[in-house]
Design an enzyme around this catalytic site. Structure first.
Site, PDB file in Angstrom:
ATOM      1  N   GLN A  18       0.965  -1.087   0.032  1.00 57.10           N
ATOM      2  CA  GLN A  18       0.132  -0.049   0.094  1.00 57.10           C
ATOM      3  C   GLN A  18       0.914   1.340  -0.052  1.00 57.10           C
ATOM      4  OE1 GLN A  18      -2.956  -2.369   2.959  1.00 57.10           O
ATOM      5  NE2 GLN A  18      -3.135  -0.070   3.033  1.00 57.10           N
ATOM      6  N   GLU A  71     -12.757   4.291   5.540  1.00 58.90           N
ATOM      7  CA  GLU A  71     -13.000   3.434   6.961  1.00 58.90           C
ATOM      8  C   GLU A  71     -13.948   3.948   7.883  1.00 58.90           C
ATOM      9  OE1 GLU A  71      -8.924   4.596   7.460  1.00 58.90           O
ATOM     10  OE2 GLU A  71      -7.953   3.120   6.609  1.00 58.90           O
TER      11      GLU A  71
END
Lengths: 290, 174, 146, 777
Positions: D215, D732
């Protein structure tokens, strides 16, 4: 994850398959759907020297009534049972079970014979077979014999099959008027192994239970035949009182262990809850309802 | 690590078997180890990498392909079991450059995010719609219970399946 | 996993003691295919092919008599590795004699690690129980018939 | 007509075209000539001495070329590597293993099959040591010391605290009502459907290219340069398509390093891809917080103070993926949506014989732990006060006029408007009538519950004066180049793992530049071409790289304005940017589009001006962003079995300006599902010997479509005042907010029986046991 090496055979006759199994003396495994066997091999927890693929043997996949029996060929896929109108109409317990075994993709490969003969106490069909009083046709070097479900399950992954025998057909007594059956499975999540499962087959006549069969899933080294629980129903009027008594007796023979699918005391209690639910459904179905 | 200085001659392994499989309409034939999993045959031998591997234990469905029209998990099938049979993978969905309604549905309804489970999810959908052209939401959710998606929360996948169902019924491309 | 059991045999304690100190005698109580060699009087190594039905593999390992207090107490350890897993067993055997009979009290602490403990927990307990009991049942039979 | 596809448009995703055709390019799809395969031998023991590693048999396995052990790495000083939290981690062990599933040796072979055979043939002799599995026991005096290599002979790693302990204690003492609750947030695993892996290859010039599931490719390159001593220009990290990250693809795992060493030693490209068991057993975990929280209020229901003590189980090394100044991440956002005057948080990190980690699981550095704690405590306290949990929240929310709001634990919330979000959720779900239904149901002995969670997120790390990883400041970047025909390419320091960056970044640029989104190619993940950035996690891409896109575009616009003025023969001051082009003020028909300007930038730019039209921006946000939301969940409970069914779940999110509502909704659906998973199903447990339980997908259960609720979503919009386009980030939020709503609903269903808490995951037997205990089964 990669399975270890093995010899692969795809015989076109049962006799040939039996002969190969005999040659390997217990070191070969029958490959039907492979949905239980291959994962175990990929984890390298099983290293059979040979696999005998029975899918190329003709006429081993069917569901039909014939004589006094419903006959299911060993390599019949689980989804074929699930889709079978005959099963839906006359053997709803099979649809109950086949619709909750693993997931639809696994059921497209997984076979009835495999689920029954794998010997995993968490498989769903063995309890149904015990409840239904089924028997299994088995082919070996000396020909065919039949083994009643009640004496088939010896221990975890251990059945009455000899190393050179193959389960070829499941034989379930044809239903009579007044018969009803059901399978109840409790699971943490769709497609998971059961926390517990209960299979019930009832035969009611004149508002009395004439005979009954009860099988339990995932509460012992094998699927369990709850004979005393079933016998307690005989001669009783179907209803909560009789069902509660039978459920209690079923709970008594359960030998659950605590694991990721629940503590033993919970599993035992759930046998009681599911048994009563399955009994109610079976009884309703016996009266013609569903 | 001197052993590794040079590539060895072709190592003797095996046992082997010859496998003939029709994949997306094209016949393929190869000599593979008997233990070769169908998913590795598709990915490593045929280089069709749209079929993914996610769990190894027959749980996630990322490796779903159609075997004689039925959706199955190719990580738990041996290549030799597919001998003489028809395999269809995600690469075989679009025909003549035209997207399959299922592919269209996944784009239109945002039925994918990272895209890793998507080929398997679409293959399951193709099989579902072949059997049940007008599934209810509940039927769709049960039909894809063997395909895990970690990104989308399934709501849009359900919509994608419904889109494809409607499009297919409406006489669009098949 | 803690296991224990006891049995009484019609045999004098000395004979039972020497049985438990004899690697060949002990090894004959293992039902699964196995082989071993003696390293010295207290150390042995070898292999055993064990498991449940077709779920089985070969474990390479060793055993040692780590404590000898003749004629009534011994501590034996065993260790094996295979199938991405390992087992370690520590067991004690205590003997008591009464009227020509000898009572054997055994305890075993079995620790499993690795793949088997990770994926097989559901099926383990019963199997280990069975294997341990089988071992000591074999020992009893051999002592009875010897 | 071409659609611009600017901000706010639900345009379809660009990246889908390859994914739906099976043409994504994930790490395991990378095939190179002569490529070898690496597979790893792992420890069955949680704690053991390694007596010897016998590789002779493995080397005889056909196809096996090499076996790498710790001692082979030691010479190159690569047996250990630093963690992101300045601890150290074994690449391969020399003397001890510290958790079950730890890498012990690696086999290199010419096929994956041969490599697996090689692994099975490596024989390792261990001497078992006593494992320490429970962090509380690890802190006991006589506990075995796990980290023999460290000077301090203790399993205590660090103590960290923030806030005013004394004042908080005093405020709690002075409170009319207080409640204290223990909460365990278990170890869980992100389980992206793609596991981790890489392909490492050296070219003839000694340049290393690694295709890697990461990532944060740039940070990885720098870490590789620093650890391995390779010159940074000779390292290229390519993060190809990523099959889900959720934080699990932030750390550097030993397998990556071993693959690079194997490629160097063999002179061949080497591929390593984990199987699922390895992924679950050894990759970074999330959560594992043992929390005790105390909260106080006045009789009238006004919140007073909050105190939180936490034991954090880090496994054998502190390899948490946190900004370096925050060993417990952003856990001190734990005061949530409420204006506590006093608050205090302390966290102690502890070593155990478990895998290391401490990653987000789709959250911004421990925010889920924080939101769960406060939203649980608020409910328990409301219950004790006899107040409706919605009313109690409404009464206590930080008021809209208080923003920017400085929290007692030091954060400055950028913007918020909490009441309307909760009200909206209540209206959609029909809160008042559900309460009536609940009363009726209780009379009949039926169990239903309604749970609320009004969370505040903290994302977008970071301002770089506070946020760094191994000293690398947490800015992010964008480079835009407009081609003569008005098409553009934009490159970013982040890396999408399914979030749809190729689409949303293009939309920001479309809005800012007036070029259709479909004409803008977005590239990320290749360190040779993309500008430096810290990567994608903690919902930081939109707040940082998204802002960089807007800023770079605005730099381009400045130059474009000069070109437009030149073309229109007016002064730049006469031009305005309106309707996505430059036009003469008051004369909207007289203008130049960006396409026209771009062509001129290469063909007809003003004398003395540099040709071309490009800009880059390295954006260092002035503050974090604080998205928020209110979720309401309704559950029905089967009294006989303890099974919980989520009947409805309404999520009202506020993530500021929305770039693509379709993608935002998709992110929320996914986040909710992972929150649901954590609340209902997922937990990695260990037995007393340190054996992982649930080390496969047979036992570690991810939710399927069957039990996952049909999510209902809605929004309010409160832009971030400091972000160039007002966006806050959303990937998130839902994972952060959902667990508390679900647990609150379950506890609400049982509250009349005297139940105040149930730890996640909420298994049927936990509910059943409570019902038994309360005599209500």
């Amino acid at each position: 994850m990669i399975p270890p090496r093995f010899e692969y055979f795809a015989p076109s006759t049962l006799d040939e398959a039996v002969e190969i199994l005999g040659r390997y003396g217990g070191e070969a495994k029958v490959l039907a759907g492979g949905q239980s066997l291959l994962p175990v091999m990929k984890l390298r927890l099983a290293e059979p020297k040979a696999l005998v693929d029975i899918n190329r043997i003709p006429d081993l996949a069917y569901i039909r009534e014939d004589g006094g029996w419903l006959r299911i060929g060993a390599t019949t896929r689980m989804n074929d049972v699930n889709d079978s109108n005959l099963a839906k109409r006359r053997y709803p317990i099979l649809t109950d079970a086949a619709s909750v075994i693993a997931d639809p993709l696994v059921r497209n490969m997984g076979t009835v014979g495999g689920n029954i003969s794998h010997g995993d106490p968490a498989n769903d069909l063995p309890a149904c077979m015990l409840a239904l009083g089924a028997q299994f046709a088995v082919r070996g070097p000396k020909g065919t014999r039949t083994i009643p479900a009640a004496s088939f399950y010896l221990d975890t992954f251990t059945t009455a099959l000899e190393p050179d025998e193959i389960l070829t057909e499941i034989q379930i007594p044809k239903p009579r008027t007044g018969q009803g059956n059901a399978y109840e499975k409790l699971e943490k999540r769709a497609g998971d192994f059961p926390i517990v499962g209960v299979a019930i087959n009832l035969f009611e006549s004149g508002r009395k239970i004439e005979s009954a069969g009860i099988g339990l899933t995932a509460v012992g080294p094998t699927a369990l035949h709850a004979k005393a629980a079933a016998d307690s129903l005989v001669g009783q009027a179907p209803g909560d009182a009789a069902f509660r008594r039978a459920a209690e007796l079923a709970m008594q023979i359960a030998q659950p262990v605590s694991d990721l699918r629940g503590p033993a005391e919970y599993k035992r209690a759930m046998i009681g809850v599911l048994a009563q639910r399955a009994l109610r459904t079976a009884s309703k179905r016996a009266g013609g309802g569903a | 690590m001197d052993e590794a200085e040079a590539m060895p001659a072709e190592a003797e392994v095996g046992p082997f078997a010859r496998v003939r499989v029709t994949v997306n309409g094209a016949p393929h034939e190869a000599e593979v180890e008997t233990r070769t999993l169908l998913v590795h045959f598709i990915r490593d031998v045929l280089h069709l990498t749209g079929t993914h591997i996610g769990c190894d234990t027959t749980n996630c469905g990322a490796c779903t392909v159609l075997l004689d029209g039925k959706a199955v998990k190719s990580c738990t099938i041996l290549a030799v079991q597919a001998e003489g049979r028809q395999v269809r993978t995600v690469e075989g969905l679009a025909e003549d450059g035209k997207l399959h309604p299922v592919q269209e549905g996944f784009v239109e309804e945002h039925g994918l995010q990272c895209g890793f489970c998507t080929p398997g999810m679409m293959m399951t959908t193709v099989a579902l719609l072949a059997k049940n052209p007008n599934p209810s939401e509940d039927e769709i959710r049960h039909a894809i219970a063997g395909n895990l998606c970690r990104c989308t929360g399934y709501v849009n996948i359900v919509k994608a399946v419904q889109y494809a169902a409607q499009k297919s019924r409406g006489g669009g491309s098949k | 996993m803690e296991l224990e059991g006891s049995f009484t045999v019609r045999a004098p304690r000395d004979r039972v003691w020497s049985f438990f100190m004899d690697p060949y005698a002990l090894s004959s109580c293992i039902s699964d295919p196995h082989a071993f060699e003696v390293v010295d009087e207290n150390h042995f190594k070898g292999w055993v092919k064990a498991g449940v039905a077709f779920i089985k593999g070969t474990f390479n390992g060793s055993a040692a008599i780590v404590e000898r207090k003749p004629p009534d107490h011994a501590r034996i350890t065993a260790h094996g590795a295979g199938m991405g897993s390992a087992f370690d067993v520590e067991s004690t055997v205590d003997l008591s004699e009464a009227g020509g009979d000898t009572t054997v009290r055994w305890k075993a602490n079995v620790v499993l690690n690795g793949t088997i403990a990770t994926v097989g927990a559901r099926l383990l307990k019963g199997t280990i129980d069975k294997k341990s009991n089988e071992f000591f049942e074999n020992a009893r039979k051999k002592l009875e018939t010897a | 007509m071409t659609v611009l596809g600017g901000i706010g448009q639900p345009i379809k995703r660009k990246e889908d075209a390859r994914f739906i055709r099976g043409k994504g390019n994930y790490v395991d799809d990378v095939q190179l000539p002569g490529m070898l395969y690496l597979d790893i031998v792992r420890s069955p023991y949680a704690h053991a001495l390694i007596k010897y590693i016998d590789i002779e048999k493995a080397l005889k396995v056909p196809g096996v070329l090499a076996v790498i052990r710790g001692k082979d790495l030691e010479a190159a000083k690569l047996a250990w590597m630093p963690t992101l939290m300045s601890d150290k981690q074994m690449v391969l062990p020399i003397e001890r293993v510290m958790f079950q599933g730890q890498e012990v040796a690696a086999v290199v072979a010419d096929s994956r099959y041969a490599a697996a055979d090689g692994v099975a043939a490596v024989q390792v002799e261990y001497e078992a040591m006593e494992p320490v599995v429970n962090p509380m026991k690890a802190l006991e005096k006589d506990a075995p010391v796990i980290r023999w290599d460290k000077e301090n002979k203790t399993n205590h790693i660090w103590h960290w605290e923030v806030g005013d302990r004394k004042a908080t204690d005093a405020a709690l003492k002075a409170s009319d009502v207080t409640v204290t609750q223990d909460l365990y947030i278990p170890r869980i695993h992100v389980s992206s459907i793609e596991t981790c892996g890489c392909v490492a290859a050296f070219d003839a010039m000694g340049k290393l290219t690694v295709w890697m599931t990461t990532q944060a490719p740039h940070a990885i390159r720098t870490v590789f340069a620093l650890v391995a001593g390779l010159p940074e220009q000779k390292i290229r990290i390519i993060s190809p398509d990523i099959g889900g990250g959720f934080g699990g693809k932030v750390p550097v795992y030993p397998g990556y390093v071993i693959a690079v060493v194997a490629a160097l030693k063999t002179g061949h490209p080497v591929k390593w891809v984990e199987d699922r068991t390895e992924n679950l057993q050894s990759d970074s975990f999330a959560r594992d917080y043992h929390i005790t929280a105390e909260i106080g209020a006045t009789k009238g229901g006004k919140l007073t103070a909050l105190k939180v003590k936490t034991i954090a189980d880090h496994g054998y090394t502190d390899a948490a993926a946190n900004p370096s100044k925050f060993p417990a991440g952003l856990f001190h956002i734990v005061t949530g949506s409420y204006p506590f005057e006093k608050a205090f948080v302390e966290v102690d990190g502890v070593y155990t014989n478990k895998p290391p980690g401490g990653i987000a699981y789709r959250c911004s550095f421990r925010v889920t732990e924080a939101a769960y704690t406060i939203e649980r405590l608020i409910d328990i306290l409301a219950g004790k006060l006899g107040m409706d949990p919605a009313e109690f929240r409404m009464k206590n929310f930080i008021p809209q006029q208080a923003f920017p709001y400085k929290s007692a634990l030091g954060w400055e919330y950028d913007s918020g408007n909490y009441g309307p979000a909760l009200r909206k959720a209540m209206d959609i779900i029909g809160y008042e009538s559900l309460r009536k239904e609940q009363v009726e149901k209780r009379k009949r002995g039926e169990l239903m519950g309604i749970g609320i969670s009004s969370f505040t997120e903290i994302v977008g790390a970071g301002p770089s004066h506070t946020f760094d990883i191994l000293g690398l400041k947490m800015f992010d970047s964008c480079e835009v180049r407009i081609h003569p025909t008005g098409k553009a390419i934009a490159r970013f320091g982040t890396k999408s793992q399914g979030q749809g960056h190729e689409t949303t970044y293009a939309q920001i640029l479309a809005e800012e530049l007036g070029i259709p989104a479909e004409d803008i190619a977005v590239e990320e993940g290749d360190t040779d071409t993309a500008p430096y950035g810290l990567g994608t996690y903690a919902s930081r891409s939109t707040p940082t790289a998204g802002a960089a896109a807007a800023m770079a575009a605005r730099k381009i616009r400045e130059k474009a304005k000069l070109i437009a003025a030149h073309l229109l023969e007016v002064s730049p001051g006469d031009l305005e940017w309106k309707d996505h082009k430059f036009s003469v003020k008051g004369l909207p028909s007289k203008g130049k589009t960006m396409q026209e300007i771009a062509f001129a930038a290469y063909t007809n730019h003003p004398q003395g001006m540099e040709a071309g039209l490009e800009a880059s921006d390295y954006y260092d946000p002035p503050n974090l962003t604080f998205p928020f939301g209110s979720y309401i969940c309704v559950v029905d409970i089967d009294k006989e079995t303890g099974e919980v069914k989520v009947r409805r779940f309404v999520a009202v999110d506020d993530c500021g300006t929305i770039i693509n509502p379709m993608i935002v909704e998709g992110q929320i659906h996914g986040g909710l599902t992972m929150g649901f998973a954590a609340a209902m199903l997922e937990e990695i447990q260990y037995d007393e010997n340190g054996n992982i339980q649930g080390g496969t997908f047979m036992d570690y259960l991810l939710p399927t479509a069957v039990e996952t609720p049909k999510w209902e979503t809605a929004k309010t919009t409160t832009p971030s005042p400091h972000h160039p386009i007002g966006a806050k980030g959303v990937g998130e939020s839902a994972t952060v907010g959902a667990p508390a709503a679900i647990v609150n609903a379950v506890v609400d269903a049982l509250s009349h029986l005297g139940v105040t808490h149930i730890d996640i995951p909420i298994t049927p037997w936990k509910v059943w046991s409570l019902l038994q205990e309360k005599g209500a089964a």
